[in-house]
Motif scaffolding. Structure first.
Motif, PDB file in Angstrom:
ATOM      1  N   PRO A  45       0.822  -1.218   0.000  1.00 48.71           N
ATOM      2  CA  PRO A  45       0.000   0.000   0.000  1.00 48.71           C
ATOM      3  C   PRO A  45       0.857   1.269   0.000  1.00 48.71           C
ATOM      4  CG  PRO A  45       0.071  -0.953   2.187  1.00 48.71           C
ATOM      5  CD  PRO A  45       0.796  -1.913   1.295  1.00 48.71           C
ATOM      6  N   GLY A  46       0.274   2.333  -0.551  1.00 48.27           N
ATOM      7  CA  GLY A  46       1.002   3.592  -0.662  1.00 48.27           C
ATOM      8  C   GLY A  46       2.199   3.454  -1.567  1.00 48.27           C
ATOM      9  N   GLY A  47       1.998   2.799  -2.730  1.00 45.54           N
ATOM     10  CA  GLY A  47       3.099   2.509  -3.630  1.00 45.54           C
ATOM     11  C   GLY A  47       3.466   3.661  -4.534  1.00 45.54           C
ATOM     12  N   GLY A  48       3.473   3.394  -5.846  1.00 46.01           N
ATOM     13  CA  GLY A  48       3.912   4.386  -6.809  1.00 46.01           C
ATOM     14  C   GLY A  48       3.071   5.651  -6.793  1.00 46.01           C
ATOM     15  N   GLU A  49       3.657   6.705  -7.336  1.00 46.73           N
ATOM     16  CA  GLU A  49       2.998   8.006  -7.319  1.00 46.73           C
ATOM     17  C   GLU A  49       2.245   8.240  -8.626  1.00 46.73           C
ATOM     18  OE1 GLU A  49       4.096  12.673  -6.290  1.00 46.73           O
ATOM     19  OE2 GLU A  49       5.660  11.157  -6.467  1.00 46.73           O
ATOM     20  N   ILE A  50       1.070   8.856  -8.511  1.00 48.17           N
ATOM     21  CA  ILE A  50       0.285   9.233  -9.668  1.00 48.17           C
ATOM     22  C   ILE A  50      -0.130  10.690  -9.516  1.00 48.17           C
ATOM     23  CG2 ILE A  50      -0.612   6.944 -10.231  1.00 48.17           C
ATOM     24  CD1 ILE A  50      -3.080   7.648  -8.600  1.00 48.17           C
ATOM     25  N   LEU A  51      -0.625  11.273 -10.594  1.00 49.65           N
ATOM     26  CA  LEU A  51      -1.059  12.664 -10.551  1.00 49.65           C
ATOM     27  C   LEU A  51      -2.544  12.737 -10.883  1.00 49.65           C
ATOM     28  CD1 LEU A  51       1.912  14.440 -12.352  1.00 49.65           C
ATOM     29  CD2 LEU A  51       1.439  14.346  -9.908  1.00 49.65           C
ATOM     30  N   CYS A  52      -3.285  13.432 -10.006  1.00 47.07           N
ATOM     31  CA  CYS A  52      -4.722  13.611 -10.195  1.00 47.07           C
ATOM     32  C   CYS A  52      -4.984  15.007 -10.760  1.00 47.07           C
ATOM     33  CB  CYS A  52      -5.445  13.418  -8.862  1.00 47.07           C
ATOM     34  SG  CYS A  52      -5.078  11.846  -8.053  1.00 47.07           S
ATOM     35  N   ASP A  53      -6.220  15.460 -10.680  1.00 49.07           N
ATOM     36  CA  ASP A  53      -6.565  16.804 -11.170  1.00 49.07           C
ATOM     37  C   ASP A  53      -5.638  17.857 -10.571  1.00 49.07           C
ATOM     38  OD1 ASP A  53      -8.595  15.524 -12.422  1.00 49.07           O
ATOM     39  OD2 ASP A  53     -10.174  16.187 -11.055  1.00 49.07           O
ATOM     40  N   ASN A  54      -5.272  18.854 -11.372  1.00 48.75           N
ATOM     41  CA  ASN A  54      -4.436  19.978 -10.927  1.00 48.75           C
ATOM     42  C   ASN A  54      -3.082  19.524 -10.402  1.00 48.75           C
ATOM     43  OD1 ASN A  54      -6.587  21.776 -11.491  1.00 48.75           O
ATOM     44  ND2 ASN A  54      -7.500  21.286  -9.496  1.00 48.75           N
ATOM     45  N   ASN A  55      -2.592  18.385 -10.913  1.00 48.24           N
ATOM     46  CA  ASN A  55      -1.264  17.853 -10.544  1.00 48.24           C
ATOM     47  C   ASN A  55      -1.139  17.523  -9.056  1.00 48.24           C
ATOM     48  OD1 ASN A  55      -0.175  17.910 -13.142  1.00 48.24           O
ATOM     49  ND2 ASN A  55       0.417  20.058 -12.940  1.00 48.24           N
ATOM     50  N   SER A  77      -0.718  15.046  -6.120  1.00 48.63           N
ATOM     51  CA  SER A  77      -0.123  13.709  -6.063  1.00 48.63           C
ATOM     52  C   SER A  77      -0.937  12.763  -5.187  1.00 48.63           C
ATOM     53  CB  SER A  77       1.304  13.790  -5.504  1.00 48.63           C
ATOM     54  OG  SER A  77       2.109  14.566  -6.348  1.00 48.63           O
ATOM     55  N   GLY A  78      -0.935  11.499  -5.587  1.00 47.71           N
ATOM     56  CA  GLY A  78      -1.550  10.446  -4.790  1.00 47.71           C
ATOM     57  C   GLY A  78      -0.674   9.209  -4.828  1.00 47.71           C
ATOM     58  N   ARG A  79      -0.980   8.239  -3.966  1.00 48.02           N
ATOM     59  CA  ARG A  79      -0.199   7.010  -3.885  1.00 48.02           C
ATOM     60  C   ARG A  79      -1.077   5.803  -4.205  1.00 48.02           C
ATOM     61  NH1 ARG A  79       5.388   7.533  -3.795  1.00 48.02           N
ATOM     62  NH2 ARG A  79       5.905   9.445  -2.680  1.00 48.02           N
ATOM     63  N   ILE A  80      -0.541   4.879  -4.996  1.00 44.62           N
ATOM     64  CA  ILE A  80      -1.310   3.741  -5.495  1.00 44.62           C
ATOM     65  C   ILE A  80      -1.415   2.636  -4.443  1.00 44.62           C
ATOM     66  CG2 ILE A  80      -1.355   1.878  -7.216  1.00 44.62           C
ATOM     67  CD1 ILE A  80       0.160   3.790  -9.091  1.00 44.62           C
ATOM     68  N   THR A  81      -2.629   2.124  -4.275  1.00 37.79           N
ATOM     69  CA  THR A  81      -2.873   0.913  -3.491  1.00 37.79           C
ATOM     70  C   THR A  81      -3.889   0.071  -4.254  1.00 37.79           C
ATOM     71  OG1 THR A  81      -2.470   2.020  -1.376  1.00 37.79           O
ATOM     72  CG2 THR A  81      -3.688  -0.055  -1.315  1.00 37.79           C
ATOM     73  N   VAL A  82      -3.559  -1.212  -4.442  1.00 42.73           N
ATOM     74  CA  VAL A  82      -4.451  -2.129  -5.146  1.00 42.73           C
ATOM     75  C   VAL A  82      -4.518  -3.439  -4.376  1.00 42.73           C
ATOM     76  CG1 VAL A  82      -4.969  -3.288  -7.332  1.00 42.73           C
ATOM     77  CG2 VAL A  82      -3.713  -1.122  -7.348  1.00 42.73           C
ATOM     78  N   TYR A  83      -5.726  -3.922  -4.114  1.00 42.99           N
ATOM     79  CA  TYR A  83      -5.947  -5.261  -3.561  1.00 42.99           C
ATOM     80  C   TYR A  83      -6.758  -6.064  -4.576  1.00 42.99           C
ATOM     81  CZ  TYR A  83      -4.456  -3.471   1.009  1.00 42.99           C
ATOM     82  OH  TYR A  83      -3.737  -2.913   2.045  1.00 42.99           O
ATOM     83  N   ASP A  84      -6.491  -7.368  -4.643  1.00 41.48           N
ATOM     84  CA  ASP A  84      -7.190  -8.168  -5.650  1.00 41.48           C
ATOM     85  C   ASP A  84      -8.644  -8.432  -5.282  1.00 41.48           C
ATOM     86  OD1 ASP A  84      -6.550  -9.889  -3.546  1.00 41.48           O
ATOM     87  OD2 ASP A  84      -6.528 -11.641  -4.850  1.00 41.48           O
ATOM     88  N   ASP A  85      -8.967  -8.430  -3.988  1.00 39.38           N
ATOM     89  CA  ASP A  85     -10.350  -8.673  -3.568  1.00 39.38           C
ATOM     90  C   ASP A  85     -10.618  -7.872  -2.297  1.00 39.38           C
ATOM     91  OD1 ASP A  85     -12.847  -9.541  -2.908  1.00 39.38           O
ATOM     92  OD2 ASP A  85     -12.408 -11.685  -3.078  1.00 39.38           O
ATOM     93  N   TYR A  86     -11.282  -6.737  -2.452  1.00 42.05           N
ATOM     94  CA  TYR A  86     -11.521  -5.845  -1.314  1.00 42.05           C
ATOM     95  C   TYR A  86     -12.526  -6.432  -0.324  1.00 42.05           C
ATOM     96  CZ  TYR A  86      -8.922  -2.119  -3.647  1.00 42.05           C
ATOM     97  OH  TYR A  86      -7.922  -1.360  -4.232  1.00 42.05           O
ATOM     98  N   GLU A  87     -13.320  -7.399  -0.774  1.00 40.33           N
ATOM     99  CA  GLU A  87     -14.319  -7.996   0.116  1.00 40.33           C
ATOM    100  C   GLU A  87     -13.675  -8.866   1.180  1.00 40.33           C
ATOM    101  OE1 GLU A  87     -17.533  -7.226   0.275  1.00 40.33           O
ATOM    102  OE2 GLU A  87     -16.958  -5.722  -1.214  1.00 40.33           O
ATOM    103  N   LYS A  88     -12.454  -9.299   0.972  1.00 39.85           N
ATOM    104  CA  LYS A  88     -11.751 -10.109   1.973  1.00 39.85           C
ATOM    105  C   LYS A  88     -11.198  -9.252   3.111  1.00 39.85           C
ATOM    106  CE  LYS A  88     -10.167 -13.614  -1.343  1.00 39.85           C
ATOM    107  NZ  LYS A  88      -8.952 -14.217  -1.963  1.00 39.85           N
ATOM    108  N   LEU A  89     -11.120  -7.934   2.905  1.00 37.83           N
ATOM    109  CA  LEU A  89     -10.548  -7.042   3.915  1.00 37.83           C
ATOM    110  C   LEU A  89     -11.533  -6.795   5.053  1.00 37.83           C
ATOM    111  CD1 LEU A  89      -9.006  -4.325   1.558  1.00 37.83           C
ATOM    112  CD2 LEU A  89      -7.834  -6.283   2.568  1.00 37.83           C
ATOM    113  N   GLU A  90     -11.000  -6.417   6.203  1.00 34.18           N
ATOM    114  CA  GLU A  90     -11.844  -5.994   7.318  1.00 34.18           C
ATOM    115  C   GLU A  90     -12.322  -4.554   7.139  1.00 34.18           C
ATOM    116  OE1 GLU A  90      -9.766  -6.643  10.955  1.00 34.18           O
ATOM    117  OE2 GLU A  90      -9.507  -8.791  10.608  1.00 34.18           O
ATOM    118  N   LYS A  91     -11.734  -3.858   6.178  1.00 31.88           N
ATOM    119  CA  LYS A  91     -12.130  -2.492   5.794  1.00 31.88           C
ATOM    120  C   LYS A  91     -12.013  -1.504   6.958  1.00 31.88           C
ATOM    121  CE  LYS A  91     -15.256  -4.350   2.313  1.00 31.88           C
ATOM    122  NZ  LYS A  91     -16.646  -4.455   1.821  1.00 31.88           N
ATOM    123  N   ILE A  92     -10.896  -1.613   7.673  1.00 30.40           N
ATOM    124  CA  ILE A  92     -10.648  -0.732   8.823  1.00 30.40           C
ATOM    125  C   ILE A  92     -10.524   0.723   8.389  1.00 30.40           C
ATOM    126  CG2 ILE A  92      -8.950  -0.166  10.617  1.00 30.40           C
ATOM    127  CD1 ILE A  92      -8.389  -3.185  10.820  1.00 30.40           C
ATOM    128  N   GLY A  93      -9.887   0.949   7.238  1.00 27.98           N
ATOM    129  CA  GLY A  93      -9.640   2.319   6.808  1.00 27.98           C
ATOM    130  C   GLY A  93     -10.751   2.934   5.976  1.00 27.98           C
TER     131      GLY A  93
END
Length: 789
Positions: free
Chosen positions: A500-510, A512-528
């Motif tokens: 989590p909080g991996g590579g950097e990307i650029l959103c609107d108006n430049n 910055s954000g950080r990439i997080t990808v999970y293969d199945d979000y339903e398996k998470l406890e969804k704490i955040g």
């Protein structure tokens, strides 16, 4: 005018001498409040001053990136062209470095630290981000290594200890010879070690090309330097970035939370100080009732009498404030040393005289306002009534005959009478004790949720409570490994992840954000997950609340995202389906589905896997079983819970230290306030107590009656304090942590601990009040008769 000042000074000195205990309590409490306010501001001021000092001493770069050495060499022409075309003056340098990816380091008997580590040449000849040694050994061994000062304060490294780096199955051992300070590479986000040039060359020759890297350093006042520079290096095989803004956040965010927490408790203490002062002034009027009447009869004006009382507390407030401010200036760095551990700098406390004067002025203004308001009663006192001793006693509006009709013991009836005859004092003591219980409950709740249960750390970080983390090597077959681990007996769920909080990307108006990808979000406890849901389709994303505020976008809005680090990656639009919170990755997260990330990063691949176990007590057994099954495959595997808790070890230590301080001060405030109340009760009823002793009551019986009259107020105040903590603890925490990306917390109050604290508080108050009254044996019939009453 001179005579008036002289009379006020003499009157104040006599009052202080007559009430040494009350004066000491007031000075102590306002000193504690000033000390805590000074500590809070000192943390912020000292960090800012230190940051600037280290920034200038090292001539720190504003932006840096580490690339494969051959790649950076091929880009030198483009970089120089970019610098020349820049309208804002920009300095840049490159230097050869080494990088150990997914590597464990250990120091003698301490726990292993996992991560990626950068090695720099200690003897390098450069102008940007130079070496700044803060501690070193007298002699330098051949296998010397210089490590960031953060390693000493946070991990406990010491000079002369052996540091081992395990890389590609081999151990390389060094002696810690010195500690360095560095803005970009000396914080929790990124750390770099330095070795002498000879050792650097030997390492370079013994390692493969994949470890040979180069560091690019840029220094410029251009705020958009990073965004403008990224397109030049988008096709880099790998890159590790650091910039001055993220470095400052990493070094300062936790410090800011501590300073706000201390400030909160200092404000509570200051409120208590004002209530105690108001309380004591009212009692002084009762005690000096005749004196005030005589002063009025002699022609002294109401204003002069009021000022004589006000200046007494102005003087005491001045003494306490100066004492607290001076102590905060001297002891700030040693108050709770672990608080400053995460700054990454050798802490030097900065004392600003103007800041101290601000605190002093604020205290004196507050003391003056409260004291002046409390002395308004002087206007109602007439000389004749005062000399005759005609005080306006209050019995709660209940006649003495009413008490005679109640079928209760005389001790109990006396306690009830004492309770209802001091209406204003009861309100004051109730408010003071309630605030003390609120403060204590607040930090007891922190202790319970962060130190003991550790659920609080998960809520604050927003990170899932995984049991095991695995990071396969580049050649590993992720899908095959996934299936083998999934088929194990104790496996509850296996989740593939990028970030989590991996590579950097650029959103609107430049932005910055950080990439997080999970293969199945339903398996998470969804704490955040704060609101909405995680993405499911390829055109959906969830973003952090901090990012949502920066972009001014929420659920249902469309955001354009691009990845300038990827060559030929188009800009894509995504719909926001959820909002998240948490500090683990800096609070700037963008959550994609796997299909969604491929649209802007076609080469994306799974980086790690996280495991939930059916029985989390068998984590080490499960790790051993996985290691035995995967054989010689290059894979990093770790107990995630231990790794997670180790990262927050300093937070846990600080919460423990602050809790002990708060409990001590809260208990002291409550007990001293109770003693002041008991003194008031004795003073206001001294004639009645003398009569009671004359008809056969013992001093112990009278003491028990007074103590029993206090118990209901203490019990009610404890309940009010508990209710306040129930209502406001999470809200106060959210206000403190919003800068770290936290907007909702659900900490559970440890009712048992709070109940035990309240019971201890009540019983200590009860027995101390009995002990105090039993020592006041002078209020005998003879004493009252000889005094003329």
């Amino acid at each position: 005018m001179v005579m008036m000042i002289k009379r006020i000074l003499l009157f104040n000195l006599s009052k202080i001498k007559k009430n040494v205990y009350g004066s000491f309590v007031f000075v102590f409490l306002i000193a504690v409040s000033s000390f805590l306010i000074g500590i809070s501001f000192s943390i912020e001021d000292s960090f800012s001053a230190l940051f600037e000092t280290v920034y200038e001493a090292t001539n720190s770069a504003d932006y840096s990136a580490i690339f494969p050495r051959e790649y950076l060499e091929s880009k030198k022409g483009d970089i120089e062209s970019f610098i020349q075309k820049s309208e804002i003056n920009t300095a840049y340098e490159t230097e050869d470095t080494l990088i150990f990816l997914k590597t464990a380091i250990s120091v003698e008997n301490k726990e292993e630290l996992q991560g990626s580590w950068i090695i720099r040449n200690f003897d390098r000849d450069n102008l940007l981000s130079t070496v700044n040694l803060v501690e070193k050994m007298e002699t330098q061994p051949e296998n010397a290594i210089f490590v960031p000062y953060l390693c000493k304060t946070l991990f406990g490294f010491q000079l002369g200890e052996n540091l081992s780096i395990k890389y590609l199955g081999e151990y390389k051992t060094f002696v810690i010879t010195g500690f360095t300070e560095d803005i970009l590479y000396g914080n929790r986000g990124v750390m770099a070690f330095d070795v002498p040039e000879k050792t650097f060359s030997e390492l370079e020759n013994s390692l493969g090309n994949e470890s040979r890297s180069a560091l690019l350093l840029l220094k410029s006042e251009d705020k958009h330097l990073k965004q403008n520079f990224i397109p030049l290096i988008k096709e880099a095989p790998y890159a590790t970035y650091a910039d001055i803004v993220s470095a400052r956040y990493s070094m300062h965010s936790t410090l800011h939370v501590y300073s706000v927490a201390i400030l909160f408790f200092s404000i509570v203490t200051l409120i208590v100080v004002c209530l105690v002062m108001y309380f004591r002034l009212k009692d002084n009027f009762y005690k000096d009732f005749k004196t005030i009447g005589v002063m009025k009869a002699l022609g002294i004006s109401d204003r002069e009498i009021r000022l004589s009382f006000v200046f007494q507390y102005i003087f005491l407030g001045f003494m306490g404030s100066v004492l607290g401010i001076l102590l905060s200036a001297v002891l700030a760095s040693t108050f709770i040393p672990s608080i400053t551990a995460e700054s990454g700098m050798k802490w030097v406390n900065s004392f600003h005289v103007m800041r101290g004067l601000d605190i002093l002025l604020l205290n004196l203004i507050i003391v003056f306002l409260f004291a002046f308001q409390a002395t308004a009663t002087v206007k109602k006192i007439t000389p004749v009534a005062a000399i005759r001793g005609q005080r306006a006693n209050y019995n709660g509006g209940i006649s003495h005959s009413f008490f005679g009709k109640i079928p209760l013991s005389l001790d109990f009836l006396s306690a009830i009478y004492l309770l209802i005859s001091r209406k204003k004092q009861n309100v004051s003591i109730c408010f003071i004790v309630a605030l003390a219980v609120l403060s204590s409950s607040f930090f007891i709740t922190l202790f319970s949720n962060i130190v003991q249960k550790e659920d609080g750390l998960s809520q604050i970080s927003g990170m899932e409570k995984f049991d095991i983390v695995l990071k396969p090597g580049e050649e590993a077959d992720i899908q095959k490994l996934y299936q083998r681990i999934f088929d194990m007996d104790n496996t509850k769920a296996v989740i593939k992840c990028i970030g989590p909080g991996g590579g950097e990307i650029l959103c609107d108006n430049n932005v910055s954000g950080r990439i997080t990808v999970y293969d199945d979000y339903e398996k998470l406890e969804k704490i955040g997950l704060y609101k909405g849901r995680y993405p499911f389709y390829d055109n959906e994303i969830a973003i952090s609340l901090n990012l949502s505020k920066s972009l001014k976008k929420g659920i249902g809005d469309v955001i354009s995202i691009r990845n300038d680090y990827q060559e030929q990656a188009p800009e894509e639009e995504y719909v926001v389906t959820g909002l998240t919170q948490g500090s683990y990755t800096g609070g700037l997260d963008v959550f994609f589905s796997y299909e969604g990330i491929l649209k802007i990063e076609p080469d994306a691949r799974w980086e790690s896997m996280y495991l939930y176990l059916k029985n989390d007590r068998d984590i080490e057994v499960a790790i051993s079983k996985i290691q035995s099954q995967i054989g010689d495959e290059n894979i990093y595997i770790e107990n995630f819970k231990e790794l997670f808790n180790a990262q927050f070890a300093s937070v846990i230590a600080n919460v423990k230290a602050i809790l002990l301080w708060v409990l001590f001060v809260s208990m002291f405030i409550t007990l001293t306030t109770v003693i002041l109340l008991v003194k008031t009760v004795v003073l206001n009823n001294e004639s009645d107590f003398a009569v009671m002793r004359a008809i056969g009551f013992t001093t112990y019986q009278i003491a028990r009656q007074i103590s029993m009259s206090i118990l209901p107020i203490l019990t009610m105040a404890s309940c009010i304090g508990y209710l306040l903590s129930l209502l406001f603890t999470n809200r106060i925490l959210v206000l403190m942590l919003q800068g770290m990306g936290i907007y909702d917390l659900r900490f559970n109050l440890p009712n048992g601990y709070i109940l035990c604290y309240a019971i201890i508080l009540i019983f200590l108050s009860y027995f101390l009040s009995i002990l105090y009254v039993c020592r006041q044996s002078k209020y005998s019939p003879n004493y009252i008769i000889n005094r003329g009453e």
